[in-house]
Design an enzyme around this catalytic site. Structure first.
Site, PDB file in Angstrom:
ATOM      1  NE  ARG A  27      -3.832  -0.185   2.530  1.00 56.03           N
ATOM      2  CZ  ARG A  27      -4.989  -0.182   1.935  1.00 56.03           C
ATOM      3  NH1 ARG A  27      -5.071  -0.902   1.509  1.00 56.03           N
ATOM      4  NH2 ARG A  27      -5.334   1.017   2.103  1.00 56.03           N
ATOM      5  CD1 TRP A  74       2.925   5.816  -2.847  1.00 53.65           C
ATOM      6  CD2 TRP A  74       1.357   7.297  -2.535  1.00 53.65           C
ATOM      7  NE1 TRP A  74       2.684   5.803  -4.132  1.00 53.65           N
ATOM      8  CE2 TRP A  74       1.952   6.844  -3.861  1.00 53.65           C
ATOM      9  CE3 TRP A  74       0.437   8.009  -2.371  1.00 53.65           C
ATOM     10  CZ2 TRP A  74       1.314   7.487  -5.653  1.00 53.65           C
ATOM     11  CZ3 TRP A  74      -0.374   9.132  -3.624  1.00 53.65           C
ATOM     12  CH2 TRP A  74       0.481   8.911  -4.535  1.00 53.65           C
ATOM     13  CE  LYS A 489       0.754  -5.038 -14.662  1.00 54.97           C
ATOM     14  NZ  LYS A 489      -0.429  -5.332 -14.878  1.00 54.97           N
ATOM     15  CD  GLU A 492       2.106  -1.449 -12.905  1.00 52.14           C
ATOM     16  OE1 GLU A 492       1.172  -1.073 -12.161  1.00 52.14           O
ATOM     17  OE2 GLU A 492       1.874  -2.650 -13.495  1.00 52.14           O
TER      18      GLU A 492
END
Ligand code: G6P
Length: 612
Positions: A27, A74, A489, A492
């Site tokens: 997270r 974050w 993908k 990232e």
């Protein structure tokens, strides 16, 4: 975004909180911290970096405590640093807070507090909220719970907060709006967390706290209240999750474990719903609402990221099979424009986490306008699952790698069943075609397994191209969204710039990028568009681009045009995206790991995006 953990009970709080934070690192992972309460008062430890950096920083400290709160961040307000890390302590040093979310009007509140003489040690909205609460507590001589309730009526934004108070050393006070909070019920102890993963080891009985609820949590008592100070009866749910599901199980990374789990997660998704022998699909969420769904004037699909790509595939499939117009919207765009949503509209919301803030708010807006919401969600009991009128879980199990893989194929499988079921009820599909597609779908887990058995071939291709600075992914029709997903993908996980494009559109711009250093990935399986995509391959080859293609076994044309190719088993073109995406997931994983990137926690990303 941001993971929170809290504990009150007889155990040592610190090791339990650290373990929980590691499970919640998906997270956010730019700093972390804990606040512990014991006989000697409140202690706060925090550190920039991963949870392991925090562990190193506290070596030799006294960490004895039976109550504590912990946070993995974050960053939103204030750069990642020790001083912006949570927990924050109040001006008096008696209160500590952790927060997941954003207090939007913090600047105004901060100004008021500065005028009163408060100063701040961080750049965060959270420290402002905490001092605001403490100021109310002082001025009104009230309890922490009352002060929190008053404060929350003033603030706008999203939050899940946990508070501890040196003067009440067994109680955690919590509140939520927009960011998730689960409370685990133990024997003489309670566990609090952003999701069930830090709790599962200790108890399976949990309460999902709702928006605008406050929780007063002591070792042997849990009181839930609304903002009007009325008690709310906690609704206890039994977790249907095993500890093994959130561990790496011998794999190097969660991402590769999750890629390899797909034969079984897709099977679990189809199980009990798809009956190939009887030629039937059973989905209660569809059956109970069939009139609404089959008579929809229009279907709008709302999602973000990879889930949005699943929505694009669904647009093609639903329009083809059900003949209902479909629009696919980025949730973040939908919520801020003035969309036309009418009563006969059906919204399909797609979300792995079920907590993405943009998707959640977009749905609330559509619901207010009278739309029917059908949720396709992975996390059971999540906010999106709860605000949907009906829905279907993807049953992929906990997805921990930040880049979504098994949730995507689960979403495609559910969307495919939804489309087939509506088409059958609406009479827009022949029995023969329906039965063929049901059969094809039932064979998917086996075919995915066959693809994964050849993963080493993809690894070799990844080795060749790992130092490329750009990639182009091209597909047509049902495989165009897969090209977008392949590019996402790779970006990232490997930090390589990549673009996904409809293959024919390449001529209108991206072709200018092609030279003998550019790898171009073609999804060129045997389908209606095959000849056309072969022409696009020729166009790239003529310009000396490097071609990597995903082809159907037995194809005699595409491999000849490719520098590298990977074969997959044949499948109906509607279902093919569930297969074609697998080698692209593997490609990004192997490129990312070859470059030494922590693929489970790539820089700047978080899995559950609970801020706008
Ligand atoms: C983040 C994740 C993506 C995900 C997106 C939407 O960006 O990193 O993997 O696709 O959020 O999340 P959701 O949980 O709503 O599917």
């Amino acid at each position: 975004m941001c993971g929170i953990v809290g504990y009150t009970g007889p155990r040592q709080a610190y090791p339990l909180i650290i373990k929980g934070l590691k499970r919640l690192e998906y997270r956010g992972y730019d700093s972390s911290g804990v606040a512990l309460l014991n006989g000697t008062g409140l202690k706060v430890f925090k550190k920039k970096g991963r949870v392991t950096d925090l562990e190193e920083a506290v070596i030799g400290k006294n960490l004895e405590a039976n109550i504590g709160i912990g946070h993995t961040r974050w960053a939103t307000h204030g750069e990642p640093s020790d001083r912006n890390a949570h927990p924050h302590s109040s001006a008096s040093g008696k209160l500590a807070i952790i927060h997941n979310g954003i207090i939007e009007n913090y600047a105004q509140i901060k100004q008021e507090l500065v005028k009163k003489g408060y100063s701040f040690t961080s750049d965060t909205d959270t420290e402002v909220l905490l001092n605001f609460i403490e100021d109310i507590q002082k001025n009104n001589s009230c309890t922490l719970e009352e002060a929190l309730r008053i404060a929350l009526k003033r603030v706008s934004g999203a939050y899940c907060i946990l508070l501890i108070d040196q003067d009440d050393p067994t109680t955690i006070v919590a509140a939520r709006k927009g960011s998730p909070l689960v409370i685990g019920i133990g024997k003489g102890e309670h566990f609090l967390a952003s999701d069930a993963s830090p709790i599962i080891e200790y108890t399976k009985e949990v309460v999902y706290v709702n928006d605008y609820e406050l929780a007063i949590v002591k070792p042997d008592e849990l009181i839930l209240k609304n903002l009007g100070n009325e008690k709310v009866t906690p609704y206890i749910t039994k977790l249907d999750m095993e500890l093994a599901a959130i561990e790496k199980g011998g794999y190097d990374h969660f991402m590769i474990k999750e890629i390899f789990e797909q034969p079984s997660t897709i099977y679990d998704c189809l199980r009990g719903r798809l009956d190939a022998e009887a030629g039937a699909i059973r989905m209660s969420g569809i059956e109970k609402n069939i009139e609404q769904l089959k008579n929809a004037n229009r279907i709008m699909i709302i999602a973000c990221g990879t889930s949005w790509h699943a929505g694009l595939v669904a647009e093609y499939i639903i329009e083809e099979l059900c003949r209902i117009p479909v629009e696919v919207e980025y949730a973040s765009e939908f919520r801020y424009r003035n969309p036309i949503v009418n009563k006969g509209d059906v919204i399909i919301a797609i979300s792995q986490s079920g907590e993405t803030a943009d998707t959640l708010v977009a749905l609330e807006k559509a619901k207010e306008n009278g739309a029917f919401i059908f949720g396709i969600v992975n996390v059971v009991g999540s906010s999106i699952a709860r605000i949907s009128h009906a829905g279907a879980y993807t049953h992929a199990g906990p997805e921990i790698g930040v880049a979504s893989t098994k949730a995507f194929t689960g979403q495609l499988a559910v969307l495919f069943m939804v489309a087939l079921k509506i088409a059958q009820e609406k009479g827009t599909i022949s029995t023969e075609r329906f039965n063929n597609l049901v059969n094809e779908l039932s064979e998917i887990p086996e075919k995915v397994d066959a693809i994964l058995k050849n993963a080493e071939e993809v690894k070799k291709i990844a080795e060749v191209y790992k130092n490329a600075s750009d990639f182009l992914f091209l597909g047509r029709g049902y495989n165009f969204p897969v090209a977008l997903e392949g590019a996402l993908k790779l970006k990232e996980i490997s930090y390589i710039h990549a673009e996904g494009y409809p293959a024919a559109e390449m001529k209108h711009g991206p072709i200018a990028l092609v030279d003998d250093t550019l790898p171009v990935v073609f999804i060129a399986t045997k389908d209606t568009y095959h000849e056309k995509i072969v022409s696009n391959m020729q166009e790239i080859k003529a310009r000396r681009g490097k071609i990597i293609s995903i082809v159907t076994e037995g194809d005699e044309v595409s491999p000849g045009l490719s520098d590298h190719y990977f074969s997959i088993p044949p499948a109906d073109e509607l279902i093919a995206p569930i297969l074609t995406v697998i080698p692209l997931q593997l490609l990004s994983y192997y490129v990312g790991t070859a470059k030494g990137i922590d693929v489970d926690k790539p820089r700047n990303l978080a899995k559950s995006v609970t801020v706008e």
